[in-house]
Each structure stands twice: as structure tokens, then as C-alpha cells.
Design an enzyme around this catalytic site. Structure first.
Site, PDB file in Angstrom:
ATOM      1  NE  ARG A 203     -58.161  96.534  -6.860  1.00 47.15           N
ATOM      2  CZ  ARG A 203     -58.331  97.928  -7.062  1.00 47.15           C
ATOM      3  NH1 ARG A 203     -58.380  97.756  -8.687  1.00 47.15           N
ATOM      4  NH2 ARG A 203     -58.939  98.959  -7.012  1.00 47.15           N
TER       5      ARG A 203
ATOM      6  CE  LYS B 102     -51.750  94.052 -11.541  1.00 53.22           C
ATOM      7  NZ  LYS B 102     -53.319  94.563 -11.671  1.00 53.22           N
TER       8      LYS B 102
ATOM      9  NE  ARG C  62     -59.947 112.077 -22.323  1.00 54.42           N
ATOM     10  CZ  ARG C  62     -61.321 111.745 -23.270  1.00 54.42           C
ATOM     11  NH1 ARG C  62     -61.370 110.682 -22.743  1.00 54.42           N
ATOM     12  NH2 ARG C  62     -61.209 112.642 -24.159  1.00 54.42           N
TER      13      ARG C  62
END
Ligand code: BTN
Length: 329
Positions: free
Chosen positions: A121, A190, A326
Site C-alpha cells: 500500500r 505484521k 501512540r
């Protein structure tokens, strides 16, 4: 590569030594032809050891993807799908995109043993190597236009999670809009990625080229090439995974989920998606489609698959973007 490269790789796929001389005899070619076939494989990034007196061997055994094996594993539903297995291709998405324009049938899958220019992507590359990843694309033709397909990539994520569960891998989660992650030592890594490219009208008929890359068995060399933390399936199961069987499982799950999506949109899949949401209620950074960086608390997705984020300026909805967790300060 030469026409013998894949036949030779198929012999070497057991991970054992094979003499160049015997292979040459079997294929009725010269030893130089075997050597050329092997250097063709090396040019495609395949590591082949050669030891004088013993012959050639791969770093480890591997299961090549073979059309009949995939079809057999799909079983009685096999005739519903059109499966093409390639040895090498630049990108299965590009290949299938081309084929789709030329009328390739609905529910087609194109899988390649080696993908040389895999696309990720946002213009990124998708790294892969022989036997280390499953790289394929699936074509689904919709009677609706592309405008009605919001949430499609989230639906595909659900099909992948369901397929992983069939392998008894239950720890995989989804990161909006469509990464498959596993938490490993406090870090999200991932496991798989999805790249969907749409063709056709916004309102009339459309076609989705659904590209999927899954890490099966990454080598250290491959992990070093990937620009983000990555894990592979073999870290979460002691069973050896035959990519032919795994692909068959995914194809069936994709068809099931896409049929639901086509019928009733993302709404009926939303609760399942939320149950796999890695970042639910977490403080995140989001880079929206127009490049703005915003902070907020992730509140899951709406009926269209858009992300809901509680920010200082109220609840905001994002149809596209890139999020990251975060870190506490
Ligand atoms: C991402 O997470 O950035 C998406 C990765 C998608 C990779 C797959 S591999 C098969 C298909 N062909 C491509 O060129 N890309 C997709």
C-alpha cells in the site's frame, strides 16, 4: 531463468543434496544446462548451496505451489474458482488487473511461487522470497459500483483471520484498514497485508483485485529487508503449513465473506471486525488521506468501515489513512 529452473527447483524442494550429473541425466540435458537453470534461480533470489562431489541443495525444504494441489485442497467447490499458478511474476495484482480487463472470470485466483516486484500500500514494496511468503491475488466482480464497496478491505481482513483460526492461530488481530498483526514482546508485528485495486465504474459494475501477501516462514535475511517489524506463521504453530492447503482455505473463506459483503455490505461483518480490532480504545496517531497527523483514541469502525477517533475536537471519522499506536510518554 531457464525453462528448467522450476523443474530443477522442484527436485531440490526436498532440501536434500542432488547431484548435477544425475539431474542432467534425468532431464536428458548437459550439466551446464542444470548449472544455468540454477543460476537462473539464484538471480531470482533463491539461495542454492553447491558442494563439490555432493551437488546442489536449498537452504531448507519447501512446498512449491502446484495448481492440482490447490484444487484438490479446495475439494468439491474447486470448480467454482479459476486458479492460475505462476512460477514467477512481477506482481500478481498487476497480472490479474491485466487479465481482468481482458474478461478474466469472477472468483479467479492468481498465485505465484516467486513475486519479483510485489506492491504494498501507499507505493511501498512488498518483499517476498521463494517458500517464505504466500503471494496471490483474487478477482471478485461486483454488480455494484466501486462507490458501494467501502469496508471491502476490512471484510477481506476478516476472511484472513478466519483462515488463520483454521490453522489454530488465534492471536492474529486486525489493524485498520487492513493489516494483519500479532503482538510479540509488546510490539505489534505484521503477519500479512492486503492491497485492493478497483476497476470499473463508481456506480455501475466493478471488479476488485484483492492482493494478499502472508509471511509464512521469513528468513533473517528477509526480515532485515522489511521496513517494519514482521512475523511469520511458522512462529505460531508447530504444524508445518502446506501453502497449497492454506491457499485453499483462504480462497473458500474469501468467497464466503465476499458473498456476505456483496449481499449486505460491511454492516453484517462489523461486529466480527471489532472483535479482532488490535487498536480498540488505544491512543493512536492517524495520518489522514490528506497528510494531516492527528491524535486520538480509536473507537472502532462504523457501518461503512470508516475509523472513529475521539479527538480534542470531538469524534472524527476517517474513510482512509494510516494509523500507528501512540507510545506512552
Ligand atoms: C501492504 O500491506 O502494504 C499490502 C501488501 C500486499 C502484497 C500483496 S502480495 C500479492 C499481491 N501482489 C502485489 O503486488 N501485492 C499484493
Amino acid at each position: 531463468m531457464t525453462p528448467l529452473t522450476f523443474p530443477v527447483l522442484s527436485i531440490l524442494s526436498d532440501g536434500k543434496f542432488h547431484s548435477g550429473e544425475i539431474m542432467a541425466k534425468n532431464f536428458n540435458v548437459s550439466r551446464a544446462a542444470i548449472w544455468h537453470a540454477i543460476s537462473g534461480a539464484e538471480k531470482l533470489g533463491v539461495e542454492v548451496f553447491s558442494v563439490r562431489g555432493k551437488g546442489y541443495r536449498l537452504t531448507q525444504s519447501l512446498d512449491l505451489i502446484v495448481e492440482n494441489k490447490v484444487k484438490q485442497a479446495i475439494g468439491e467447490m474447486a470448480n467454482l474458482f479459476n486458479v492460475t499458478v505462476l512460477d514467477v511474476v512481477d506482481s500478481t495484482n498487476d497480472y490479474l488487473k491485466n487479465a481482468a480487463v481482458n474478461g478474466h472470470p469472477h472468483a479467479s485466483c492468481v498465485v505465484s511461487n516467486i513475486q519479483t516486484h510485489g506492491k504494498g500500500r501507499r507505493g511501498r514494496q512488498w518483499q517476498s522470497a521463494l517458500g517464505e511468503n504466500l503471494t496471490f491475488s483474487f478477482l471478485w466482480r461486483f454488480t455494484k459500483g466501486a462507490a458501494a464497496l467501502s469496508g471491502l478491505s476490512l471484510a477481506v481482513g476478516i476472511a484472513l483471520i478466519r483462515s488463520l483460526k483454521k490453522l489454530d492461530i488465534h492471536q492474529a488481530l486486525l489493524k485498520w484498514p487492513n493489516d494483519i498483526l500479532v503482538e510479540d514482546g509488546g510490539v505489534y508485528k505484521k503477519l500479512a497485508g492486503i492491497l485492493i485495486e478497483l476497476q470499473g465504474d463508481m456506480d455501475g459494475q466493478s471488479a476488485a483485485i484483492i492482493g494478499i501477501g502472508i509471511n509464512l516462514n521469513l528468513s533473517k535475511k528477509q526480515v532485515a529487508k522489511i521496513d517494519q517489524p514482521a512475523v511469520s506463521i511458522n512462529q505460531f504453530t508447530t504444524e508445518s503449513i502446506d501453502p497449497n492447503n492454506f491457499l485453499a482455505i483462504i480462497i473458500k473463506n474469501l468467497a464466503e465473506v465476499l458473498a456476505i459483503f456483496e449481499d449486505s455490505g460491511f454492516t453484517s461483518l462489523k461486529d466480527e471486525w471489532l472483535s479482532y480490532d488490535a487498536f480498540q480504545d488505544k491512543v493512536i496517531n492517524i495520518t489522514s488521506g490528506d497528510g494531516n497527523l492527528i491524535q486520538g483514541r480509536s473507537q472502532g469502525v462504523d457501518n461503512f468501515g470508516s475509523l472513529q477517533v475521539v479527538t480534542d475536537a470531538g469524534v472524527k471519522t476517517y474513510a482512509s489513512g494510516e494509523i500507528s499506536i501512540r507510545k506512552a510518554e
